[in-house]
Design an enzyme around this catalytic site. Structure first.
Site, PDB file in Angstrom:
ATOM      1  N   LYS A 167     -28.203   3.177 -95.376  1.00 21.87           N
ATOM      2  CA  LYS A 167     -27.125   2.248 -95.035  1.00 21.87           C
ATOM      3  C   LYS A 167     -26.530   1.753 -96.341  1.00 21.87           C
ATOM      4  CE  LYS A 167     -26.504  -2.361 -93.166  1.00 21.87           C
ATOM      5  NZ  LYS A 167     -26.983  -3.306 -92.170  1.00 21.87           N
TER       6      LYS A 167
HETATM    7  C1  R5P Z   1     -27.958  -7.005 -95.155  1.00 21.33           C
HETATM    8  O1  R5P Z   1     -28.805  -6.690 -95.957  1.00 21.33           O
HETATM    9  C2  R5P Z   1     -28.172  -6.799 -93.749  1.00 21.33           C
HETATM   10  O2  R5P Z   1     -28.938  -5.627 -93.532  1.00 21.33           O
HETATM   11  C3  R5P Z   1     -26.956  -6.757 -92.845  1.00 21.33           C
HETATM   12  O3  R5P Z   1     -27.412  -6.436 -91.597  1.00 21.33           O
HETATM   13  C4  R5P Z   1     -25.924  -5.767 -93.259  1.00 21.33           C
HETATM   14  O4  R5P Z   1     -25.339  -6.071 -94.463  1.00 21.33           O
HETATM   15  C5  R5P Z   1     -24.887  -5.406 -92.171  1.00 21.33           C
HETATM   16  O5  R5P Z   1     -24.188  -6.428 -91.778  1.00 21.33           O
HETATM   17  P1  R5P Z   1     -22.665  -6.671 -92.149  1.00 21.33           P
HETATM   18  O6  R5P Z   1     -21.878  -5.647 -91.381  1.00 21.33           O
HETATM   19  O7  R5P Z   1     -22.440  -8.057 -91.669  1.00 21.33           O
HETATM   20  O8  R5P Z   1     -22.511  -6.491 -93.630  1.00 21.33           O
END
Ligand code: R5P
Length: 260
Positions: free
Chosen positions: A173
């Site tokens: 991710k």
């Molecule tokens: C951050 O480390 C988290 O894993 C969040 O879940 C991630 O950043 C995704 O969320 P967003 O789309 O709000 O950035």
């Protein structure tokens, strides 16, 4: 790859489309009561029918997700230990494999902080989590976290993504960036993108569109869905982009029609 690992991966990435809409609601592990997540029973549970998979901490899973949603695949966050008030990279593994299995996680997520003060500790944690995951057939999703001082360009994100893949992560991710296709071409495992800070809906839909057009298998999106003025309409519009090849304009039209 053994059957258990394949089975769990197919619950994270839809084998029909090869894509996924993961709903990320794990922010509280370092941000506390994040806007939009204060009462997840009200804000998040209605969105679940439109998510392929839910990424969260075990605390929220146990306290807020009702039993009738127990069939939804989950990716549990397995790293933490720092807060927004301190050095963010100082994370450790926070979840035992026994609890992950008891909660029937389809995958486990851990952040790595390449270039940060505790880089080695987080890469060591990733390696140990992969070792444990391989024992039990549980895929590991590595999050290429970006600290306050860290870049978000293709050079940095490719570096972090490739390191995570080389250490054995099954899914990465990361963030969308200019020349994103270069990151995809040098990353041997599937990539999903985080949404980042809340954007106007048309921009968030364009971000998701550009990411899947350039090779991401989908999104692991949080704030751009649950902080939207119309989260139910937004998650369906994101689904249209990811699974139905809708353009950002078509998806925004869908958002506008659903919000009414
Ligand atoms: C951050 O480390 C988290 O894993 C969040 O879940 C991630 O950043 C995704 O969320 P967003 O789309 O709000 O950035």
């Amino acid at each position: 790859m053994d059957w258990g690992m394949k089975n769990r991966l197919s619950r994270i990435i839809n084998p029909g489309t090869g894509r996924t809409v993961m709903l990320a609601v794990d922010h509280g592990y370092f941000l506390g009561p994040t806007s939009g997540l204060e009462r997840p029973q009200e804000s998040i549970v209605p969105l679940l029918p439109y998510a392929d998979c839910l990424m969260l901490n075990r605390g929220m899973l146990r306290s807020a997700i009702p039993a009738e949603k127990a069939g939804l695949p989950i990716v549990l966050r397995a790293s933490g230990g720092s807060s927004v008030l301190k050095e963010l990279s100082n994370e450790e593994i926070t979840l035992s494999m026994e609890d992950a299995i008891r909660l029937n996680a389809s995958g486990l997520a851990l952040s790595i902080f390449v270039g940060a003060e505790y880089e080695k500790q987080t890469l060591d944690s990733l390696s140990r989590l992969v070792n444990e995951g391989e024992k039990y057939g549980i895929p590991i999703l590595a999050v290429t976290a970006v600290g306050k001082e860290m870049g978000r360009d293709v050079r940095y994100l490719s570096l972090a993504s490739r390191i995570a893949a080389e250490l054995g992560a099954h899914v990465i991710k990361t963030y969308y960036c200019e020349d994103f296709e270069k990151l995809i071409s040098s990353c041997p495992v599937p990539v999903v993108i985080a949404g980042g800070k809340k954007l106007p809906e048309p921009e968030a839909l364009e971000l998701a569109y550009n990411a899947v057009q350039r090779g991401a298998v989908g999104v692991d999106m949080g704030r751009n869905i649950f902080q939207s003025e119309h989260p139910l309409a937004m998650i369906q519009a994101v689904r249209a982009v990811v699974h139905e090849k809708a353009t950002p304009e078509q998806a925004f039209d869908l958002y506008n029609s659903l919000k009414n």
